[in-house]
Each structure stands twice: as C-alpha cells, then as structure tokens.
Design a protein around this motif. Sequence first.
Motif, PDB file in Angstrom:
ATOM      1  N   ASN A  80     -42.063  92.720  10.089  1.00  0.00           N
ATOM      2  CA  ASN A  80     -41.532  93.506  11.207  1.00  0.00           C
ATOM      3  C   ASN A  80     -42.318  94.809  11.315  1.00  0.00           C
ATOM      4  OD1 ASN A  80     -39.295  91.892  12.232  1.00  0.00           O
ATOM      5  ND2 ASN A  80     -38.316  92.261  10.246  1.00  0.00           N
ATOM      6  N   ASN A  81     -43.407  94.738  12.087  1.00  0.00           N
ATOM      7  CA  ASN A  81     -44.300  95.888  12.220  1.00  0.00           C
ATOM      8  C   ASN A  81     -44.107  96.656  13.528  1.00  0.00           C
ATOM      9  OD1 ASN A  81     -46.987  97.444  11.828  1.00  0.00           O
ATOM     10  ND2 ASN A  81     -47.282  96.333  13.744  1.00  0.00           N
ATOM     11  N   ALA A  82     -43.752  95.961  14.598  1.00  0.00           N
ATOM     12  CA  ALA A  82     -43.676  96.601  15.917  1.00  0.00           C
ATOM     13  C   ALA A  82     -42.712  97.785  15.897  1.00  0.00           C
ATOM     14  CB  ALA A  82     -43.229  95.585  16.962  1.00  0.00           C
ATOM     15  N   GLY A  83     -43.148  98.890  16.478  1.00  0.00           N
ATOM     16  CA  GLY A  83     -42.301 100.077  16.521  1.00  0.00           C
ATOM     17  C   GLY A  83     -42.880 101.106  17.466  1.00  0.00           C
ATOM     18  N   ILE A  84     -42.044 102.071  17.837  1.00  0.00           N
ATOM     19  CA  ILE A  84     -42.481 103.132  18.749  1.00  0.00           C
ATOM     20  C   ILE A  84     -42.140 104.494  18.168  1.00  0.00           C
ATOM     21  CG2 ILE A  84     -42.348 101.731  20.842  1.00  0.00           C
ATOM     22  CD1 ILE A  84     -39.613 103.015  21.416  1.00  0.00           C
ATOM     23  N   LEU A  85     -42.946 105.484  18.534  1.00  0.00           N
ATOM     24  CA  LEU A  85     -42.691 106.885  18.224  1.00  0.00           C
ATOM     25  C   LEU A  85     -42.912 107.650  19.521  1.00  0.00           C
ATOM     26  CD1 LEU A  85     -44.109 108.905  15.176  1.00  0.00           C
ATOM     27  CD2 LEU A  85     -43.652 109.911  17.408  1.00  0.00           C
ATOM     28  N   ILE A  86     -41.811 108.013  20.198  1.00  0.00           N
ATOM     29  CA  ILE A  86     -41.900 108.607  21.540  1.00  0.00           C
ATOM     30  C   ILE A  86     -41.089 109.900  21.642  1.00  0.00           C
ATOM     31  CG2 ILE A  86     -42.416 106.441  22.727  1.00  0.00           C
ATOM     32  CD1 ILE A  86     -39.441 106.223  23.437  1.00  0.00           C
ATOM     33  N   ASP A  87     -40.823 110.535  20.498  1.00  0.00           N
ATOM     34  CA  ASP A  87     -40.005 111.759  20.528  1.00  0.00           C
ATOM     35  C   ASP A  87     -40.770 112.979  20.030  1.00  0.00           C
ATOM     36  OD1 ASP A  87     -40.072 110.833  17.931  1.00  0.00           O
ATOM     37  OD2 ASP A  87     -37.948 111.177  17.524  1.00  0.00           O
ATOM     38  N   ASP A  88     -42.072 113.016  20.292  1.00  0.00           N
ATOM     39  CA  ASP A  88     -42.849 114.215  19.958  1.00  0.00           C
ATOM     40  C   ASP A  88     -42.241 115.433  20.654  1.00  0.00           C
ATOM     41  OD1 ASP A  88     -44.733 113.044  18.300  1.00  0.00           O
ATOM     42  OD2 ASP A  88     -46.104 112.577  19.935  1.00  0.00           O
ATOM     43  N   GLY A  89     -42.155 116.529  19.923  1.00  0.00           N
ATOM     44  CA  GLY A  89     -41.642 117.765  20.486  1.00  0.00           C
ATOM     45  C   GLY A  89     -40.131 117.887  20.485  1.00  0.00           C
ATOM     46  N   MET A  90     -39.434 116.842  20.081  1.00  0.00           N
ATOM     47  CA  MET A  90     -37.970 116.877  20.054  1.00  0.00           C
ATOM     48  C   MET A  90     -37.480 117.253  18.660  1.00  0.00           C
ATOM     49  SD  MET A  90     -36.872 113.518  22.267  1.00  0.00           S
ATOM     50  CE  MET A  90     -37.590 113.199  23.874  1.00  0.00           C
TER      51      MET A  90
END
Length: 225
Positions: A80-90
Amino acid sequence: MRKRIIVTGGNRGIGKEICRQLVEQGHDVVLTARSIEKGEDAAIEVGARFRELDVSKKDNILEFTQKYKAEVGELDVLINNAGILIDDGMNVLNADLEVVQQTIETNVFGPWTLTQELAPLLEKSADGRIINISSGMGAIDDLRADHPAYRISKTALNSLTIMTHQQIGASVKVNAMCPGWVRTDMGGSGASRPVEKGAETAVWLATAEDIPSGKFLRDKKVIDW
C-alpha cells in the motif's frame, strides 16, 4: 520464490522504484495508478503489468479487486504505497477539514479497503505479506502541528497496521515502513535520500526470508510507533 505482488501508486517516485526493484528480482508485479497513461508508461519502463486503480474511490477499489480475484486469484504481497500530501502550509488550527478528509480517504481508507478485500488471497499464500508505506511524520512521539492531515493519516495507517497484524499476523506478515525523506515529487528536490534508498526497506519486507511482523521500520530496523 517468485511472488505475485500488487503495488499501489506505482507510476512515480518510491512506488515506481519498488516495482523496478521487484521486477529485477524476477517477481510478477502489478503496478497500479490512477492515470492510465502514466501508469502504462511506468509499467512498460519497469517491466510490470499495469492495472488502473484509484485508492481514493471505494467503487474503483472494489472493481479492481473483483477483477483481480476473478482473473488471477493469487496474491503473495500487497504494498500500500499510494498516498497524497496536500496540506502544505496548514497547521492543526487552520487546517481545511475537507483536505483532511480527502487525505484520510486516500491514505487510510484506500489501504484499509484493499486490505479487507485482498486479505483472503494473502491468507491462502504460503508467504503472505502486507507492507504499508507510512512516514515518521505519523510517529506519536514526533507529532507536530504542521501538515496535520498527512500526519494524522499516517498515524492512522500505523494503527491499521497494528490491528491487521493482530487479526491475521499468524498467517500474513504485516508491517509499516518509513522510507525517510526521499527526492521525489512529494519529497522535493531538497530531500536527503535517493529514491533507491527509499524503496529498499519495502522491497526487503516483500522478499526477505526472515522479517518481523507487526512492526514499524526504517532502513530495515524497527523504530518507535
């Protein structure tokens, strides 16, 4: 032993490198990705088989797993590798909770649903394994206020790893691993590790004869949750 392996999010970065190394070792690798074009290109490049899969969508996961079970019916390793990081600056106080929800859908519910659906095949394998690609950013002792969505999702993924081990650890080895700060699209060009190093522990957990289970690892060594 030649293993049947599924790697999610395999079209780039660590996932693609994991696929490359596993194929080079002679394993039968299914590389999955949301983008058909990018996934097919990556699969051709590394010598894997491509299947479309968006881990943020339950219906898509169920369609994928039903087809896989009907067409292949055997599985030794789920990565299970798929992932997201979309909270830069939060941070924890100004976080957009819709971003948090989207992150958890992808980083937690995706792996969880895949694990539920594919566990019966893994339990039938002579050497079933689940590897969850986590992050030290989700380690309890190192939690900070930045990137709250990503951190919480990885803490939850670690918890899922422990509970899955408790449930099926007698027949399937279940681990989480931190690749470290790797030079990928997600990690950025300033990261300290090459992608080959980031993939190393996952490949080892997928293929080595003597590995632990129910642990969190980095560089093939157990680290604190």
